[in-house]
Scaffold this active site. Structure first.
Site, PDB file in Angstrom:
ATOM      1  N   HIS A   1     -10.268 -13.740   3.875  1.00 35.31           N
ATOM      2  CA  HIS A   1      -9.697 -13.531   2.638  1.00 35.31           C
ATOM      3  C   HIS A   1      -8.837 -15.044   2.340  1.00 35.31           C
ATOM      4  CE1 HIS A   1      -8.469 -11.444  -0.800  1.00 35.31           C
ATOM      5  NE2 HIS A   1      -7.118 -11.268  -0.424  1.00 35.31           N
TER       6      HIS A   1
ATOM      7  N   THR B   1      -6.084  -0.901  -0.318  1.00 40.16           N
ATOM      8  CA  THR B   1      -6.104  -1.002  -1.903  1.00 40.16           C
ATOM      9  C   THR B   1      -7.015   0.158  -2.077  1.00 40.16           C
ATOM     10  OG1 THR B   1      -6.557  -3.506  -1.807  1.00 40.16           O
ATOM     11  CG2 THR B   1      -7.676  -2.383  -3.535  1.00 40.16           C
ATOM     12  N   THR B   2      -7.887   0.546  -1.172  1.00 37.98           N
ATOM     13  CA  THR B   2      -8.724   1.881  -1.587  1.00 37.98           C
ATOM     14  C   THR B   2      -7.806   2.998  -1.275  1.00 37.98           C
ATOM     15  OG1 THR B   2     -10.678   0.749  -0.832  1.00 37.98           O
ATOM     16  CG2 THR B   2     -10.690   3.338  -0.703  1.00 37.98           C
TER      17      THR B   2
ATOM     18  N   LYS C   1      -3.667  -2.568 -14.812  1.00 41.74           N
ATOM     19  CA  LYS C   1      -3.477  -2.648 -13.241  1.00 41.74           C
ATOM     20  C   LYS C   1      -2.497  -1.395 -12.807  1.00 41.74           C
ATOM     21  CE  LYS C   1      -3.904  -7.686 -12.984  1.00 41.74           C
ATOM     22  NZ  LYS C   1      -3.354  -8.911 -12.634  1.00 41.74           N
TER      23      LYS C   1
ATOM     24  N   THR D   1      -5.836  -3.801   5.580  1.00 44.55           N
ATOM     25  CA  THR D   1      -5.836  -2.629   6.056  1.00 44.55           C
ATOM     26  C   THR D   1      -6.828  -1.562   5.476  1.00 44.55           C
ATOM     27  OG1 THR D   1      -3.765  -1.861   5.376  1.00 44.55           O
ATOM     28  CG2 THR D   1      -3.789  -3.072   7.527  1.00 44.55           C
ATOM     29  N   GLY D   2      -7.208  -1.588   4.667  1.00 45.34           N
ATOM     30  CA  GLY D   2      -7.859  -0.909   3.547  1.00 45.34           C
ATOM     31  C   GLY D   2      -6.861  -0.311   2.425  1.00 45.34           C
TER      32      GLY D   2
ATOM     33  N   HIS E   1       3.333  -7.386  -1.300  1.00 45.53           N
ATOM     34  CA  HIS E   1       3.260  -6.614   0.222  1.00 45.53           C
ATOM     35  C   HIS E   1       4.538  -6.509   0.871  1.00 45.53           C
ATOM     36  CE1 HIS E   1      -1.044  -5.997   0.157  1.00 45.53           C
ATOM     37  NE2 HIS E   1      -1.147  -7.350  -0.366  1.00 45.53           N
TER      38      HIS E   1
ATOM     39  N   GLN F   1     -16.586   6.465   4.983  1.00 51.55           N
ATOM     40  CA  GLN F   1     -16.531   5.421   6.058  1.00 51.55           C
ATOM     41  C   GLN F   1     -17.363   4.325   5.721  1.00 51.55           C
ATOM     42  OE1 GLN F   1     -14.063   6.117   8.684  1.00 51.55           O
ATOM     43  NE2 GLN F   1     -14.380   3.822   8.934  1.00 51.55           N
ATOM     44  N   TYR F   2     -16.974   3.333   5.905  1.00 50.47           N
ATOM     45  CA  TYR F   2     -18.136   2.233   5.438  1.00 50.47           C
ATOM     46  C   TYR F   2     -17.804   1.049   6.451  1.00 50.47           C
ATOM     47  CZ  TYR F   2     -18.549   4.122   0.964  1.00 50.47           C
ATOM     48  OH  TYR F   2     -18.925   5.050  -0.442  1.00 50.47           O
TER      49      TYR F   2
END
Length: 429
Positions: free
Chosen positions: A188, A92-93, A115, A89-90, A142, A309-310
């Protein structure tokens, strides 16, 4: 003599400039003349956020208590932000934004090769953030809502070697368009990811192999086709967002025989909606700038660099026919309904918060004009003593603004591709 004095002055000025630059490099975001301690003020920067559009049509009714999200986050007190990270869902960013991109009095200590970052409160060595990049997967890989709500308090007590009952936990998460998220997870898994070390703790135990069978034999499911991915009835990718946000205790955890299938689905969906609605904050992968805006206004914390936004993703590169898309939507029927609900709540919160902000700006301008020449300063955020007069001014404008404004999508129209953050954005940090 004059030449010697000039050289001395030049050395002093140069030294001061060098120390300022060095200090800002070592502690980025600490020097901020516009906002004390690095906290957000509306005057700090220009408006980089999308303008609400009058064409947006609300689908659900939400009372003001569900739209209002301004939290007096006490980073020096006992408040803790808990990030529920749903796969693909994004997160990590966004998680990296939290540890590397928030302007704080004492920034998180992120060292190369490690990390995790150390995110201590400004006044003592206790964490204010519970997330993958600050505390690690302390409640399991998670961990979902059921796991986190039962695990976080105990983990923090153990880490800090003290028993505390006064902490306030503010849960946050990100959601993503279900079809894009599903395709991203398939890609993934196809590359070898399994998440098989996830605990799935519920009611004090992990599920048995009979309750949660595997979709593959061997160490992973690398190379699986999309058809194989869709055909597995035990695939946790199906309706993952609903399952991870719902209280699984309501349906007997992973024991499918406890509650009839239709009732189970309805209970999970309603629980996920409630938990999402009650969270301090949630964002949407497809609306990065709006997500940034709402987080900043909710916690009154400011990001140093704007979100980007990518739209070039591995999921977007998959050619699908209408039949396959329909099949994915059917497999994720609960997620589709949750996302529709979440997107409308998100847009309404954005619209409401923008209206409130602009209203206060107009009140500030009006009061400044009224006091011009008297030498009185006016704060953008009115004190408690002036709340009643401010509310009177607001009430007269609210109805007009609601007719004039709506929430514009950053990506209008049909589904647009979103960023596969784990594989593309992570290299930008």
């Amino acid at each position: 003599m004059v030449e010697r004095s000039s050289k001395f002055l030049l050395i002093v000025v140069g030294s001061v400039c060098f120390m300022l630059i060095l200090y800002q490099y070592v502690a980025p975001g600490v020097i901020n003349f516009g906002s004390p301690h690095g906290y957000f003020t509306e005057e700090d920067e220009g408006d980089i956020f999308p303008t609400p559009d009058p064409h947006y049509v609300k689908k659900y009714y939400f009372p003001v208590r569900d739209l209002e999200r301004t939290i007096d986050f006490q980073i020096k007190g006992e408040d803790v932000i808990v990030f529920l990270h749903i796969q693909k869902t994004g997160g990590t960013t966004f998680g990296r934004h939290l540890v590397q991109n928030v302007r704080l009095e004492v920034p998180c200590d992120c060292r190369p090769g490690q990390k995790k970052c150390t995110c201590y409160r400004p006044n003592r060595k206790e964490t204010w953030l519970f997330s993958r990049f600050s505390t690690g997967w302390s409640c399991g890989l998670h961990a979902d809502w059921t796991e986190l709500t039962n695990c976080v308090p105990g983990v923090l007590n153990k880490k800090e070697n003290k028993q505390k009952n006064l902490r306030k936990f503010y849960y946050i998460t990100l959601l993503r368009d279900p079809v894009s998220r599903y395709l991203s997870e398939w890609r993934h898994v196809q590359r070898g990811a399994t998440w098989k070390t996830s605990l799935h703790m519920c009611d004090g135990r992990t599920p048995t192999p009979e309750e949660l069978p595997s979709c593959y034999e061997g160490s992973d499911w690398s190379g699986c086709t999309l058809q194989q991915f869709m055909d597995c009835p035990y695939n946790l990718a199906n309706n993952r967002q609903v399952r991870m946000l719902a209280d699984l205790n309501l349906v007997g955890c992973y024991n499918m025989s406890t509650v009839p299938e239709k009732k189970r689905a309805q209970l999970l969906l309603e629980s996920a909606k409630k938990n999402l609605r009650d969270m301090a904050f949630f964002g949407l992968t497809e609306y990065q700038r709006k997500t940034q805006f709402l987080f900043e206004r909710t916690f009154r914390l400011r990001f140093i660099r704007p979100f980007m936004q990518y739209n070039s993703t591995r999921a977007a590169g998959v050619d699908l026919d209408n039949g396959t898309i329909q099949r994915i939507e059917e497999l994720n029927e609960l997620d589709m309904e949750l996302y529709d609900y979440a997107r409308d709540l998100f847009q309404q919160r954005y619209q409401y918060t923008r209206q409130q902000e602009r209203r206060l700006q107009r009140i500030k301008s009006h009061m400044q004009q009224s006091h011009q020449g008297l030498g009185l300063g006016v704060s953008l955020w009115p004190s408690h003593a002036r709340q009643s007069s401010v509310s009177t001014l607001e009430d007269g404008e609210l109805e007009r603004e609601e007719r004039a404004e709506g929430g514009r999508n950053e990506e209008a129209g049909s589904r647009l591709p979103t960023e596969d953050y784990m594989n593309q954005i992570i290299n930008r940090w």
